[in-house]
Scaffold this motif. Structure first.
Motif, mmCIF file in Angstrom:
data_model
loop_
_atom_site.group_PDB
_atom_site.id
_atom_site.type_symbol
_atom_site.label_atom_id
_atom_site.label_comp_id
_atom_site.label_asym_id
_atom_site.label_seq_id
_atom_site.Cartn_x
_atom_site.Cartn_y
_atom_site.Cartn_z
ATOM 1 N N LEU A 143 17.981 4.683 13.818
ATOM 2 C CA LEU A 143 17.261 4.065 14.928
ATOM 3 C C LEU A 143 15.761 4.131 14.678
ATOM 4 O O LEU A 143 15.241 5.162 14.233
ATOM 5 C CB LEU A 143 17.580 4.777 16.248
ATOM 6 C CG LEU A 143 18.936 4.511 16.899
ATOM 7 C CD1 LEU A 143 20.089 5.014 16.046
ATOM 8 C CD2 LEU A 143 18.996 5.176 18.281
ATOM 9 N N TRP A 144 15.082 3.023 14.990
ATOM 10 C CA TRP A 144 13.624 3.004 14.927
ATOM 11 C C TRP A 144 13.084 3.617 16.212
ATOM 12 O O TRP A 144 13.167 3.028 17.286
ATOM 13 C CB TRP A 144 13.115 1.576 14.805
ATOM 14 C CG TRP A 144 13.237 0.957 13.453
ATOM 15 C CD1 TRP A 144 14.165 0.043 13.044
ATOM 16 C CD2 TRP A 144 12.386 1.180 12.330
ATOM 17 N NE1 TRP A 144 13.964 -0.309 11.736
ATOM 18 C CE2 TRP A 144 12.869 0.375 11.259
ATOM 19 C CE3 TRP A 144 11.256 1.991 12.107
ATOM 20 C CZ2 TRP A 144 12.264 0.348 10.012
ATOM 21 C CZ3 TRP A 144 10.661 1.963 10.855
ATOM 22 C CH2 TRP A 144 11.155 1.152 9.824
ATOM 23 N N LEU A 145 12.527 4.824 16.112
ATOM 24 C CA LEU A 145 11.900 5.464 17.262
ATOM 25 C C LEU A 145 10.390 5.500 17.074
ATOM 26 O O LEU A 145 9.887 5.596 15.943
ATOM 27 C CB LEU A 145 12.411 6.894 17.449
ATOM 28 C CG LEU A 145 13.907 7.076 17.727
ATOM 29 C CD1 LEU A 145 14.177 8.518 18.173
ATOM 30 C CD2 LEU A 145 14.430 6.091 18.757
ATOM 31 N N HIS A 246 20.045 12.838 13.407
ATOM 32 C CA HIS A 246 18.784 13.449 13.838
ATOM 33 C C HIS A 246 18.472 13.080 15.285
ATOM 34 O O HIS A 246 17.968 13.911 16.056
ATOM 35 C CB HIS A 246 17.651 13.009 12.917
ATOM 36 C CG HIS A 246 16.358 13.733 13.151
ATOM 37 N ND1 HIS A 246 16.190 15.060 12.873
ATOM 38 C CD2 HIS A 246 15.179 13.312 13.673
ATOM 39 C CE1 HIS A 246 14.960 15.440 13.187
ATOM 40 N NE2 HIS A 246 14.327 14.385 13.682
ATOM 41 N N VAL A 247 18.760 11.844 15.660
ATOM 42 C CA VAL A 247 18.530 11.406 17.039
ATOM 43 C C VAL A 247 19.385 12.232 17.996
ATOM 44 O O VAL A 247 18.935 12.633 19.071
ATOM 45 C CB VAL A 247 18.830 9.902 17.187
ATOM 46 C CG1 VAL A 247 18.717 9.469 18.649
ATOM 47 C CG2 VAL A 247 17.888 9.086 16.304
ATOM 48 N N PRO A 254 15.259 19.882 25.044
ATOM 49 C CA PRO A 254 14.281 19.451 26.056
ATOM 50 C C PRO A 254 12.893 19.274 25.453
ATOM 51 O O PRO A 254 12.489 19.993 24.536
ATOM 52 C CB PRO A 254 14.298 20.606 27.065
ATOM 53 C CG PRO A 254 15.608 21.288 26.868
ATOM 54 C CD PRO A 254 15.919 21.149 25.404
ATOM 55 N N GLY A 255 12.166 18.287 25.988
ATOM 56 C CA GLY A 255 10.786 18.098 25.594
ATOM 57 C C GLY A 255 10.570 17.366 24.293
ATOM 58 O O GLY A 255 9.455 17.367 23.748
ATOM 59 N N GLN A 256 11.596 16.688 23.774
ATOM 60 C CA GLN A 256 11.460 15.944 22.528
ATOM 61 C C GLN A 256 11.389 14.438 22.739
ATOM 62 O O GLN A 256 10.703 13.741 21.988
ATOM 63 C CB GLN A 256 12.644 16.263 21.595
ATOM 64 C CG GLN A 256 12.690 17.690 21.114
ATOM 65 C CD GLN A 256 11.508 18.040 20.234
ATOM 66 O OE1 GLN A 256 11.202 17.346 19.270
ATOM 67 N NE2 GLN A 256 10.831 19.127 20.567
ATOM 68 N N VAL A 257 12.105 13.937 23.746
ATOM 69 C CA VAL A 257 12.227 12.496 23.972
ATOM 70 C C VAL A 257 11.774 12.169 25.390
ATOM 71 O O VAL A 257 12.075 12.918 26.333
ATOM 72 C CB VAL A 257 13.687 12.032 23.770
ATOM 73 C CG1 VAL A 257 13.805 10.519 23.981
ATOM 74 C CG2 VAL A 257 14.181 12.401 22.377
ATOM 75 N N VAL A 264 18.404 5.804 27.733
ATOM 76 C CA VAL A 264 18.662 4.576 26.978
ATOM 77 C C VAL A 264 19.280 4.897 25.619
ATOM 78 O O VAL A 264 20.214 4.214 25.159
ATOM 79 C CB VAL A 264 17.356 3.775 26.814
ATOM 80 C CG1 VAL A 264 17.568 2.549 25.928
ATOM 81 C CG2 VAL A 264 16.811 3.364 28.182
ATOM 82 N N LEU A 265 18.792 5.934 24.975
ATOM 83 C CA LEU A 265 19.321 6.310 23.663
ATOM 84 C C LEU A 265 20.741 6.865 23.761
ATOM 85 O O LEU A 265 21.591 6.581 22.901
ATOM 86 C CB LEU A 265 18.390 7.325 23.001
ATOM 87 C CG LEU A 265 17.025 6.771 22.592
ATOM 88 C CD1 LEU A 265 16.098 7.904 22.161
ATOM 89 C CD2 LEU A 265 17.169 5.734 21.479
ATOM 90 N N ILE A 266 21.016 7.648 24.781
ATOM 91 C CA ILE A 266 22.387 8.132 24.994
ATOM 92 C C ILE A 266 23.323 6.948 25.216
ATOM 93 O O ILE A 266 24.425 6.883 24.650
ATOM 94 C CB ILE A 266 22.445 9.111 26.178
ATOM 95 C CG1 ILE A 266 21.684 10.401 25.836
ATOM 96 C CG2 ILE A 266 23.897 9.437 26.543
ATOM 97 C CD1 ILE A 266 21.442 11.297 27.030
ATOM 98 N N ASP A 267 22.885 5.990 26.022
ATOM 99 C CA ASP A 267 23.683 4.789 26.267
ATOM 100 C C ASP A 267 23.930 4.034 24.963
ATOM 101 O O ASP A 267 25.046 3.555 24.709
ATOM 102 C CB ASP A 267 22.943 3.900 27.277
ATOM 103 C CG ASP A 267 23.708 2.640 27.621
ATOM 104 O OD1 ASP A 267 24.774 2.740 28.237
ATOM 105 O OD2 ASP A 267 23.231 1.541 27.267
#
Length: 291
Positions: A143-145, A246-247, A254-257, A264-267
């Motif tokens: 994923l492009w983050l 890694h995602v 906590p505190g990373q995303v 949205v990423l979990i979805d």
């Protein structure tokens, strides 16, 4: 902690608010509230708005009615005139210079528009667009983050989806996506043509400034490795193509995303069968993402 438990905690951190514990406010004859007020803001509006917000009781609920005529522009200007004093009382943030539409639901005509910095104080529904671009890295889904700029007003340095931002007053969903994609990542034209609208996640988060009643419209697009994504407007320091393994780790710490981008990423991971959870766990998580 299991991966599923980590996801559940990320969702819970985004749902610390409860509209049932706040005071509703209405506009005209719209059946649903336009927003929900914390006690201090509600009391200030009762006492200091010069009758613009008056007590109202509907369906057994005590609340406030905005009494500023039938024209959205008139309502908007009347509320805007209150904001400097509301900020001076420490109940709203300083002006950002962006407006959001206020509705009595997630769709329908705007009842008025409101300065974005006051959105939490008035507890209005706000809608973001969120795009996840993805590809492959080492044969694995990736994923492009974006890494939020260290100079950002809110949540600097956190990981975020590829592109995201609020739908401004008067904008359509697709207009907002195109604007944010161009401004943040230089994405446009043929590189954005494959973006698909794939769903929605929602949340209600208690915040120092009030209540965040939010909805994210989710998009995804498959992008190749080259050319990569380049930060444009300073909102993002860098874009990185991260393997899905890694995602997953980022989402459980906590505190990373960014809080709503985590949803949205979990979805996304659930939709691509990449969340590393059981079928029952996936069903429970999907339900929690749509409140």
């Amino acid at each position: 902690m299991t991966v599923a438990a980590g996801y559940a905690e990320a969702i819970a951190r985004c749902n610390t608010g409860d509209t049932g514990q706040a005071m509703p406010w209405w506009v005209a004859e719209a059946a649903a509230p336009a927003g929900w007020l914390q006690p201090a803001v509600a009391q200030w509006l009762k006492d200091k708005s010069g009758g613009l917000f008056r007590p109202e009781r509907r369906d057994g609920q005590d609340g406030l009615m905005l009494d500023a005529g039938d024209v959205p522009a008139d309502r908007s200007h009347a509320v805007a005139d209150l904001l400097p004093d509301l900020h001076g009382a420490g109940l709203a943030e300083a002006r950002w210079g962006e407006d959001l539409d206020v509705r009595a639901g997630w769709s329908g005509d705007a009842l008025l528009w409101l300065e974005r910095s006051a959105a939490d104080a008035f507890g209005i529904r706000s809608t973001d667009v969120k795009l996840v671009a993805y590809g492959e890295a080492g044969g694995e889904l990736a994923l492009w983050l974006g890494r939020r700029a260290a100079t950002k007003r809110n949540d600097p340095g956190l990981w975020d989806v590829t592109v995201g931002g609020a739908v401004a007053s008067g904008e359509s969903i697709m207009e907002a996506l195109a604007r944010e994609a161009a401004e943040e990542a230089g994405l446009g034209g043929t590189r954005l043509e494959d973006a698909r609208r794939v769903g929605r996640v929602s949340y209600c988060r208690a915040h120092a400034a009030g209540l965040q009643v939010g909805s994210c419209i989710c998009f995804e697009a498959k992008l190749g490795l080259a050319p990569g994504l380049t930060p444009v407007d300073g909102e993002v320091d860098e874009f990185v193509l991260l393997p899905v393994s890694h995602v997953r780790k980022l989402l459980t710490v906590p505190g990373q995303v960014l809080y709503n981008s985590a949803l949205v990423l979990i979805d996304f991971l659930l939709r691509h069968d990449a969340a590393a959870v059981s079928a029952d766990e996936a069903a429970a998580l999907r339900q929690a993402l749509r409140r």
